[in-house]
Design a protein around this motif. Structure first.
Motif, PDB file in Angstrom:
ATOM      1  N   GLU A  33       4.981  19.228  17.785  1.00 17.10           N
ATOM      2  CA  GLU A  33       4.975  17.846  18.277  1.00 17.10           C
ATOM      3  C   GLU A  33       3.912  17.586  19.335  1.00 17.10           C
ATOM      4  OE1 GLU A  33       8.691  16.221  19.546  1.00 17.10           O
ATOM      5  OE2 GLU A  33       9.554  16.343  17.543  1.00 17.10           O
ATOM      6  N   ASN A  34       3.638  18.544  20.215  1.00 18.76           N
ATOM      7  CA  ASN A  34       2.649  18.330  21.274  1.00 18.76           C
ATOM      8  C   ASN A  34       1.212  18.385  20.768  1.00 18.76           C
ATOM      9  OD1 ASN A  34       4.577  17.936  23.276  1.00 18.76           O
ATOM     10  ND2 ASN A  34       4.781  20.135  23.617  1.00 18.76           N
ATOM     11  N   ASP A  35       0.986  18.998  19.633  1.00 20.01           N
ATOM     12  CA  ASP A  35      -0.334  19.061  19.026  1.00 20.01           C
ATOM     13  C   ASP A  35      -0.169  18.903  17.508  1.00 20.01           C
ATOM     14  OD1 ASP A  35      -3.064  19.349  18.762  1.00 20.01           O
ATOM     15  OD2 ASP A  35      -2.988  21.546  18.752  1.00 20.01           O
ATOM     16  N   PRO A  36       0.203  17.696  17.073  1.00 17.83           N
ATOM     17  CA  PRO A  36       0.518  17.491  15.654  1.00 17.83           C
ATOM     18  C   PRO A  36      -0.716  17.578  14.760  1.00 17.83           C
ATOM     19  CG  PRO A  36       0.525  15.405  16.791  1.00 17.83           C
ATOM     20  CD  PRO A  36       0.332  16.462  17.840  1.00 17.83           C
ATOM     21  N   PRO A  37      -0.522  17.995  13.527  1.00 15.06           N
ATOM     22  CA  PRO A  37      -1.628  18.003  12.565  1.00 15.06           C
ATOM     23  C   PRO A  37      -2.165  16.587  12.337  1.00 15.06           C
ATOM     24  CG  PRO A  37       0.254  19.245  11.727  1.00 15.06           C
ATOM     25  CD  PRO A  37       0.727  18.535  12.958  1.00 15.06           C
ATOM     26  N   LYS A  38      -3.431  16.493  11.971  1.00 18.34           N
ATOM     27  CA  LYS A  38      -4.059  15.192  11.718  1.00 18.34           C
ATOM     28  C   LYS A  38      -3.326  14.409  10.638  1.00 18.34           C
ATOM     29  CE  LYS A  38      -8.574  16.422  13.360  1.00 18.34           C
ATOM     30  NZ  LYS A  38      -9.894  16.873  13.089  1.00 18.34           N
ATOM     31  N   SER A  39      -2.779  15.111   9.646  1.00 14.12           N
ATOM     32  CA  SER A  39      -2.060  14.415   8.573  1.00 14.12           C
ATOM     33  C   SER A  39      -0.851  13.667   9.118  1.00 14.12           C
ATOM     34  CB  SER A  39      -1.628  15.399   7.479  1.00 14.12           C
ATOM     35  OG  SER A  39      -0.770  16.403   8.009  1.00 14.12           O
TER      36      SER A  39
ATOM     37  N   ASP B   5       0.855  -1.187   0.000  1.00 13.28           N
ATOM     38  CA  ASP B   5       0.000   0.000   0.000  1.00 13.28           C
ATOM     39  C   ASP B   5       0.889   1.234   0.000  1.00 13.28           C
ATOM     40  OD1 ASP B   5      -2.465  -1.431   0.237  1.00 13.28           O
ATOM     41  OD2 ASP B   5      -2.032  -1.715   2.363  1.00 13.28           O
ATOM     42  N   ILE B   6       0.681   2.098  -0.966  1.00 16.25           N
ATOM     43  CA  ILE B   6       1.490   3.309  -1.066  1.00 16.25           C
ATOM     44  C   ILE B   6       0.865   4.391  -0.196  1.00 16.25           C
ATOM     45  CG2 ILE B   6       2.360   5.086  -2.629  1.00 16.25           C
ATOM     46  CD1 ILE B   6       2.239   2.878  -4.845  1.00 16.25           C
ATOM     47  N   ILE B   7       1.676   4.939   0.689  1.00 17.46           N
ATOM     48  CA  ILE B   7       1.209   5.975   1.611  1.00 17.46           C
ATOM     49  C   ILE B   7       1.403   7.343   0.972  1.00 17.46           C
ATOM     50  CG2 ILE B   7       1.552   7.057   3.851  1.00 17.46           C
ATOM     51  CD1 ILE B   7       2.523   4.391   4.915  1.00 17.46           C
ATOM     52  N   ASP B   8       0.323   8.110   0.930  1.00 15.59           N
ATOM     53  CA  ASP B   8       0.389   9.481   0.420  1.00 15.59           C
ATOM     54  C   ASP B   8       0.768  10.393   1.580  1.00 15.59           C
ATOM     55  OD1 ASP B   8       0.057  11.989  -0.685  1.00 15.59           O
ATOM     56  OD2 ASP B   8      -2.113  11.813  -0.907  1.00 15.59           O
ATOM     57  N   TRP B   9       1.952  10.966   1.496  1.00 17.35           N
ATOM     58  CA  TRP B   9       2.395  11.857   2.568  1.00 17.35           C
ATOM     59  C   TRP B   9       2.489  13.304   2.090  1.00 17.35           C
ATOM     60  CZ3 TRP B   9       7.270  14.245   2.244  1.00 17.35           C
ATOM     61  CH2 TRP B   9       8.121  13.741   1.264  1.00 17.35           C
ATOM     62  N   SER B  10       1.832  13.595   0.978  1.00 20.39           N
ATOM     63  CA  SER B  10       1.918  14.926   0.377  1.00 20.39           C
ATOM     64  C   SER B  10       1.300  16.030   1.234  1.00 20.39           C
ATOM     65  CB  SER B  10       1.273  14.926  -1.009  1.00 20.39           C
ATOM     66  OG  SER B  10      -0.113  14.632  -0.912  1.00 20.39           O
ATOM     67  N   GLN B  11       0.463  15.670   2.185  1.00 23.13           N
ATOM     68  CA  GLN B  11      -0.191  16.692   3.023  1.00 23.13           C
ATOM     69  C   GLN B  11       0.565  16.972   4.328  1.00 23.13           C
ATOM     70  OE1 GLN B  11      -2.777  18.437   1.692  1.00 23.13           O
ATOM     71  NE2 GLN B  11      -2.181  17.169  -0.037  1.00 23.13           N
ATOM     72  N   LEU B  12       1.702  16.315   4.530  1.00 23.35           N
ATOM     73  CA  LEU B  12       2.481  16.597   5.742  1.00 23.35           C
ATOM     74  C   LEU B  12       3.061  17.999   5.666  1.00 23.35           C
ATOM     75  CD1 LEU B  12       4.581  13.340   6.343  1.00 23.35           C
ATOM     76  CD2 LEU B  12       2.458  14.039   7.449  1.00 23.35           C
ATOM     77  N   PRO B  13       2.948  18.758   6.757  1.00 23.67           N
ATOM     78  CA  PRO B  13       3.610  20.062   6.759  1.00 23.67           C
ATOM     79  C   PRO B  13       5.115  19.877   6.916  1.00 23.67           C
ATOM     80  CG  PRO B  13       2.660  19.620   8.904  1.00 23.67           C
ATOM     81  CD  PRO B  13       2.255  18.471   8.011  1.00 23.67           C
ATOM     82  N   VAL B  14       5.863  20.913   6.661  1.00 28.15           N
ATOM     83  CA  VAL B  14       7.294  20.871   6.921  1.00 28.15           C
ATOM     84  C   VAL B  14       7.471  20.592   8.406  1.00 28.15           C
ATOM     85  CG1 VAL B  14       9.419  22.231   6.940  1.00 28.15           C
ATOM     86  CG2 VAL B  14       7.827  22.430   5.027  1.00 28.15           C
ATOM     87  N   TYR B  15       8.407  19.681   8.739  1.00 27.76           N
ATOM     88  CA  TYR B  15       8.597  19.310  10.135  1.00 27.76           C
ATOM     89  C   TYR B  15       8.917  20.526  10.988  1.00 27.76           C
ATOM     90  CZ  TYR B  15      10.383  17.591  14.459  1.00 27.76           C
ATOM     91  OH  TYR B  15      10.575  17.401  15.792  1.00 27.76           O
TER      92      TYR B  15
END
Length: 189
Positions: A55-61, A40-50
């Motif tokens: 870290e304490n309240d990470p985005p849902k993506s 299964d290919i994971i789409d990680w295109s919606q991750l924000p820049v680290y």
């Protein structure tokens, strides 16, 4: 028998990239030739820049991405590309409920490069750098066969298959080795 879930993570976010084509072909070959595994290919295109401040309240993506990796049995990276951002997010143990999602997982690497001139490595350098990172992530990498596709712009047929049948055989062998390694690691737990 349960299906072994392989998470495919492509370094390139561009839909038509050579590495995207290569990982899609690996997914097709897995479905056609390895009945005990699913890629299964994971789409990680919606991750924000680290950003450590998140870290304490990470985005849902980020949480979704980590969950997909945590629920996988093995990883297949297609590189080169901007994987560092995805790895940074997934490697943070304190984000979400899944902790360290990479540690102890079997991993394999494939990659494509556009060069077809003598000495081109077809992602060899990028794979070497990624292997160094995998050591720090405590992942167990498949070393052979090497899948480094050169001349990638001309390597694919219209149906997505590779013109070079030997390269397709190497992809299938690499995926089978990943399944074997997963079983071996699971039996020692």
């Amino acid at each position: 028998m349960s299906i072994i879930r392989i998470a495919g993570i492509c370094g390139s976010l561009r839909r038509e990239s050579c590495n995207q084509q290569l990982i899609l072909r690996a997914q097709q070959l897995c479905a056609e030739q390895i009945s005990e595994a699913r890629l299964d290919i994971i789409d990680w295109s919606q991750l924000p820049v680290y950003n450590q401040d998140l870290e304490n309240d990470p985005p849902k993506s980020v949480l979704k991405f980590k969950e997909e990796i945590a629920n996988s049995d093995a990883i297949l990276f297609a590189t080169p590309g901007p994987l560092k951002n995805a790895i940074d997010w997934a490697s943070r143990a304190k984000i979400g409920d899944h902790g360290d999602v990479f540690s102890g997982k079997p991993v394999a690497i494939i990659g494509a490069g556009p060069g077809s001139y003598p000495g081109s490595s077809g992602s060899g350098r990028a794979q070497l750098i990624l292997r160094q990172t995998l050591v720090a992530l405590n992942m167990i990498a498949i070393n052979s066969p090497s899948v480094m596709l050169t001349g990638a712009y001309e390597a694919f047929k219209e149906d997505g298959s590779l013109k070079n049948g030997v390269m397709e055989e190497k992809i299938v062998k690499l995926l089978k080795e990943l399944v074997i390694l997963h079983k071996r690691l699971k039996s020692t737990v």
